[in-house]
Write an enzyme that holds these catalytic residues in place. Sequence first.
Site, PDB file in Angstrom:
ATOM      1  N   GLY A  46     -32.433 -28.037   3.177  1.00  7.46           N
ATOM      2  CA  GLY A  46     -32.108 -28.948   2.093  1.00  7.46           C
ATOM      3  C   GLY A  46     -31.419 -30.192   2.613  1.00  7.46           C
ATOM      4  O   GLY A  46     -30.801 -30.169   3.687  1.00  7.46           O
ATOM      5  N   GLN A  51     -26.465 -37.713   2.489  1.00  4.22           N
ATOM      6  CA  GLN A  51     -26.511 -37.384   3.920  1.00  4.22           C
ATOM      7  C   GLN A  51     -27.315 -38.391   4.733  1.00  4.22           C
ATOM      8  O   GLN A  51     -27.243 -38.396   5.961  1.00  4.22           O
ATOM      9  CB  GLN A  51     -27.088 -35.970   4.128  1.00  4.22           C
ATOM     10  CG  GLN A  51     -26.181 -34.878   3.573  1.00  4.22           C
ATOM     11  CD  GLN A  51     -26.779 -33.517   3.834  1.00  4.22           C
ATOM     12  OE1 GLN A  51     -27.609 -33.046   3.070  1.00  4.22           O
ATOM     13  NE2 GLN A  51     -26.394 -32.885   4.932  1.00  4.22           N
ATOM     14  N   CYS A  89     -24.727 -26.879   7.666  1.00  7.15           N
ATOM     15  CA  CYS A  89     -25.012 -28.166   7.030  1.00  7.15           C
ATOM     16  C   CYS A  89     -25.471 -29.142   8.099  1.00  7.15           C
ATOM     17  O   CYS A  89     -24.876 -29.207   9.175  1.00  7.15           O
ATOM     18  CB  CYS A  89     -23.745 -28.678   6.355  1.00  7.15           C
ATOM     19  SG  CYS A  89     -23.945 -30.278   5.571  1.00  7.15           S
ATOM     20  N   LEU A  90     -26.526 -29.892   7.807  1.00  3.00           N
ATOM     21  CA  LEU A  90     -27.043 -30.857   8.781  1.00  3.00           C
ATOM     22  C   LEU A  90     -25.991 -31.924   9.115  1.00  3.00           C
ATOM     23  O   LEU A  90     -26.055 -32.540  10.176  1.00  3.00           O
ATOM     24  CB  LEU A  90     -28.314 -31.538   8.247  1.00  3.00           C
ATOM     25  CG  LEU A  90     -29.525 -30.617   8.083  1.00  3.00           C
ATOM     26  CD1 LEU A  90     -30.656 -31.338   7.374  1.00  3.00           C
ATOM     27  CD2 LEU A  90     -29.999 -30.090   9.440  1.00  3.00           C
ATOM     28  N   HIS A 131     -25.301 -25.759  -2.567  1.00  2.00           N
ATOM     29  CA  HIS A 131     -24.863 -26.578  -1.431  1.00  2.00           C
ATOM     30  C   HIS A 131     -25.272 -28.041  -1.613  1.00  2.00           C
ATOM     31  O   HIS A 131     -24.453 -28.953  -1.478  1.00  2.00           O
ATOM     32  CB  HIS A 131     -25.489 -25.988  -0.165  1.00  2.00           C
ATOM     33  CG  HIS A 131     -25.159 -26.708   1.103  1.00  2.00           C
ATOM     34  ND1 HIS A 131     -24.532 -26.101   2.161  1.00  2.00           N
ATOM     35  CD2 HIS A 131     -25.387 -27.989   1.495  1.00  2.00           C
ATOM     36  CE1 HIS A 131     -24.385 -26.987   3.148  1.00  2.00           C
ATOM     37  NE2 HIS A 131     -24.894 -28.141   2.762  1.00  2.00           N
ATOM     38  N   GLU A 132     -26.538 -28.251  -1.953  1.00  2.00           N
ATOM     39  CA  GLU A 132     -27.046 -29.633  -2.044  1.00  2.00           C
ATOM     40  C   GLU A 132     -26.490 -30.356  -3.266  1.00  2.00           C
ATOM     41  O   GLU A 132     -26.165 -31.546  -3.195  1.00  2.00           O
ATOM     42  CB  GLU A 132     -28.578 -29.639  -2.065  1.00  2.00           C
ATOM     43  CG  GLU A 132     -29.243 -29.022  -0.830  1.00  2.00           C
ATOM     44  CD  GLU A 132     -28.730 -29.584   0.490  1.00  2.00           C
ATOM     45  OE1 GLU A 132     -28.301 -30.755   0.540  1.00  2.00           O
ATOM     46  OE2 GLU A 132     -28.730 -28.831   1.483  1.00  2.00           O
ATOM     47  N   HIS A 135     -23.093 -31.645  -2.662  1.00  2.68           N
ATOM     48  CA  HIS A 135     -23.066 -32.887  -1.871  1.00  2.68           C
ATOM     49  C   HIS A 135     -23.019 -34.113  -2.788  1.00  2.68           C
ATOM     50  O   HIS A 135     -22.412 -35.121  -2.451  1.00  2.68           O
ATOM     51  CB  HIS A 135     -24.336 -33.004  -1.006  1.00  2.68           C
ATOM     52  CG  HIS A 135     -24.203 -32.423   0.371  1.00  2.68           C
ATOM     53  ND1 HIS A 135     -23.240 -32.820   1.273  1.00  2.68           N
ATOM     54  CD2 HIS A 135     -24.951 -31.505   1.030  1.00  2.68           C
ATOM     55  CE1 HIS A 135     -23.385 -32.154   2.415  1.00  2.68           C
ATOM     56  NE2 HIS A 135     -24.417 -31.334   2.288  1.00  2.68           N
TER      57      HIS A 135
HETATM   58 ZN    ZN Z   1     -25.092 -29.962   3.642  1.00  2.00          ZN
END
Ligand code: ZN
Length: 157
Positions: A46, A51, A89-90, A131-132, A135
């Site tokens: 995701g 991000q 997380c990226l 999670h997304e 953000h």
């Molecule tokens: Zn993340």
Amino acid sequence: MAIRKIVTLGDPILYKKSRIVEKFDDRLFELLDDMKDTLIKSEGVGLAAVQVGVLRRVVVIDCGDGYIELINPEVTERSEELQHETEGCLSLPGKYAVTERPMTVKVRAQDRTGKWCLYKGTGLKARCFCHEIDHLDGILYTSHLADEKYQKNMGAD
Ligand code: ZN
């Protein structure tokens, strides 16, 4: 289409609230297409627009059961049953921890044409949705760490 640079921890943008998408136009489509490329390239499940440095309520997800685009997403229902699984997380490369999340969530979101759609996610997909969408409100998964007793040995720190 292009790969965009993923912002990482330390960039204050990650803590900012993203704005509602009102225009479903070429700029949005370009953002979505770039986010898809970036998600594939980074092998994530995701990605939220923040991000890639864009404060818009846009999320792309692919948990292995199909790619979806969520615009202005909201969690409408959370199960009482919880899950304690490893999350990463990226934007926090190389870091993982066990979080506490609902086992199942329901989400409503618009697609790229502006149409409202309903989604249900269980397990990984529920974690991914939560999670997304977090953000978009400037919240990182580190705000949802599970108790010590659930933490697993993740190998090298
Ligand atoms: Zn993340």
